[in-house]
Design a protein around this motif. Structure first.
Motif, mmCIF file in Angstrom:
data_model
loop_
_atom_site.group_PDB
_atom_site.id
_atom_site.type_symbol
_atom_site.label_atom_id
_atom_site.label_comp_id
_atom_site.label_asym_id
_atom_site.label_seq_id
_atom_site.Cartn_x
_atom_site.Cartn_y
_atom_site.Cartn_z
ATOM 1 N N LEU A 189 -13.218 -26.916 2.813
ATOM 2 C CA LEU A 189 -12.727 -27.182 1.463
ATOM 3 C C LEU A 189 -13.694 -26.631 0.428
ATOM 4 O O LEU A 189 -13.270 -26.072 -0.597
ATOM 5 C CB LEU A 189 -12.510 -28.678 1.261
ATOM 6 N N VAL A 235 -8.663 -34.695 3.535
ATOM 7 C CA VAL A 235 -9.595 -33.957 4.386
ATOM 8 C C VAL A 235 -9.538 -34.507 5.805
ATOM 9 O O VAL A 235 -9.538 -33.749 6.784
ATOM 10 C CB VAL A 235 -11.028 -34.052 3.817
ATOM 11 N N LEU A 238 -4.400 -28.538 4.098
ATOM 12 C CA LEU A 238 -4.975 -29.443 3.111
ATOM 13 C C LEU A 238 -3.964 -29.811 2.024
ATOM 14 O O LEU A 238 -3.861 -30.977 1.612
ATOM 15 C CB LEU A 238 -6.215 -28.815 2.476
#
Length: 314
Positions: free
Chosen positions: A41, A23, A17
């Motif tokens: 996340l 994403v 990430l």
């Protein structure tokens, strides 16, 4: 402090990430759906207490905390992946940079350390060999990782220690050139041998050796006048005195001149009694068994020793 279960998959996901800053891109790289990556996340935000990536227009940007973590997380993820995967099948010996500690006797240092160093340094110039003295046969240093490889007669009772035979040695008698014991054409007998003044080799002062048990069985005993800690010491003294000594044949090393029995001021002779052979082995701890670099080292040492002292023909 309360123990926290850590999911290492989160570490890898955080690394991706922070590298991708997206994403969607992170999901594609990890082979996940976008919704699964979004949930990951969310878990990372909960675990770190920081948003990590925040919306900026159509993209996302890292928070100051994420910027701070980026390099550290990348290094950690790389280390975890290196640990949690099989070792490579091939080994780039020439690129190795490592120190190995080998515990050996003075006799090995005198005769075989040079060829071993030459073989190792030629193939792997980045390897450093540290030769450590061998005051005893305690397996503790092998178990503790202080010693990587040991060379000598097996004396430990530690059942887990791995061993491989290097070569079989035998004792040979030595005396100075023109010593009275060797002045005639008659072979040395047990009586004339025992009657000589002897140098005994012992680290702890205990001079009882297999040769003494055999001589005692014949009603004879060595007349020991000097006790030294190592075979090289016995060789030096015998060369310059009237004393005789028994040393492993391998200790004579480069002093040997083909079949010539005269060796740099010394004469060698067959021991006049039958003695057991000396089995010299390599020893290491099982933790080193699957290490490719250690396997290469021990195979190299074994090859050098067996080439120097091939099996005697019956």
């Amino acid at each position: 402090m309360k123990n926290v279960d850590v999911d290492l998959n989160l570490l890898v996901a955080l690394d991706v990430l922070l590298v991708e800053g997206s994403v969607t891109a992170a999901a594609q790289r990890l082979g996940l759906s976008i919704s699964a990556m979004s949930r990951t996340l969310a878990r990372l935000r909960a675990a770190t207490g920081d948003p990590l990536l925040v919306r900026a227009g159509r993209g996302m940007v890292p928070t100051p905390r994420a910027e701070e973590l980026r390099d550290h997380v990348h290094n950690l993820a790389r280390d975890v992946q290196a640990v949690l995967q099989p070792q490579p099948k091939t080994l780039d010996v020439g690129a190795l940079e490592r120190t190995f500690t080998i515990r050996v006797s003075e006799a090995f240092m005198a005769c075989l350390a040079g060829p071993v160093v030459a073989a190792v340094s030629t193939a792997a110039p980045g390897i450093c060999l540290r030769f450590a003295p061998k005051p005893d046969k305690n397996a503790g240093p092998l178990r503790d990782g202080m010693i990587d490889l040991e060379i000598g007669v097996i004396g430990t009772t530690a059942p887990e220690i791995r061993t491989r035979l290097l070569f079989c040695d035998h004792l040979i008698g030595i005396a100075r050139a023109k010593h009275p014991l060797l002045s005639g054409d008659t072979p040395v007998s047990p009586d004339t041998f025992a009657a000589c003044h002897h140098i005994a080799v012992s680290k702890d002062g205990n001079v009882a050796q297999p040769v003494d048990a055999v001589l005692n069985g014949l009603g004879l005993a060595r007349n020991i006048r000097v006790i030294v800690p190592g075979f090289p010491d016995a060789i030096r003294i015998a060369r310059h005195s009237e004393l005789v000594a028994l040393v492993p044949h391998s200790c004579l090393g480069s002093l040997l001149q083909a079949d010539d029995r005269e060796i740099s001021g010394l004469m060698m002779f067959d021991v006049p009694v039958l003695l057991p052979e000396i089995r010299i082995s390599a020893m290491w701890h099982p933790r080193q068994e699957a290490d490719p670099a250690h396997k290469w080292l021990r195979d190299t040492v074994i090859g050098v020793c067996r080439a120097a002292y091939p099996p005697r023909q019956p």
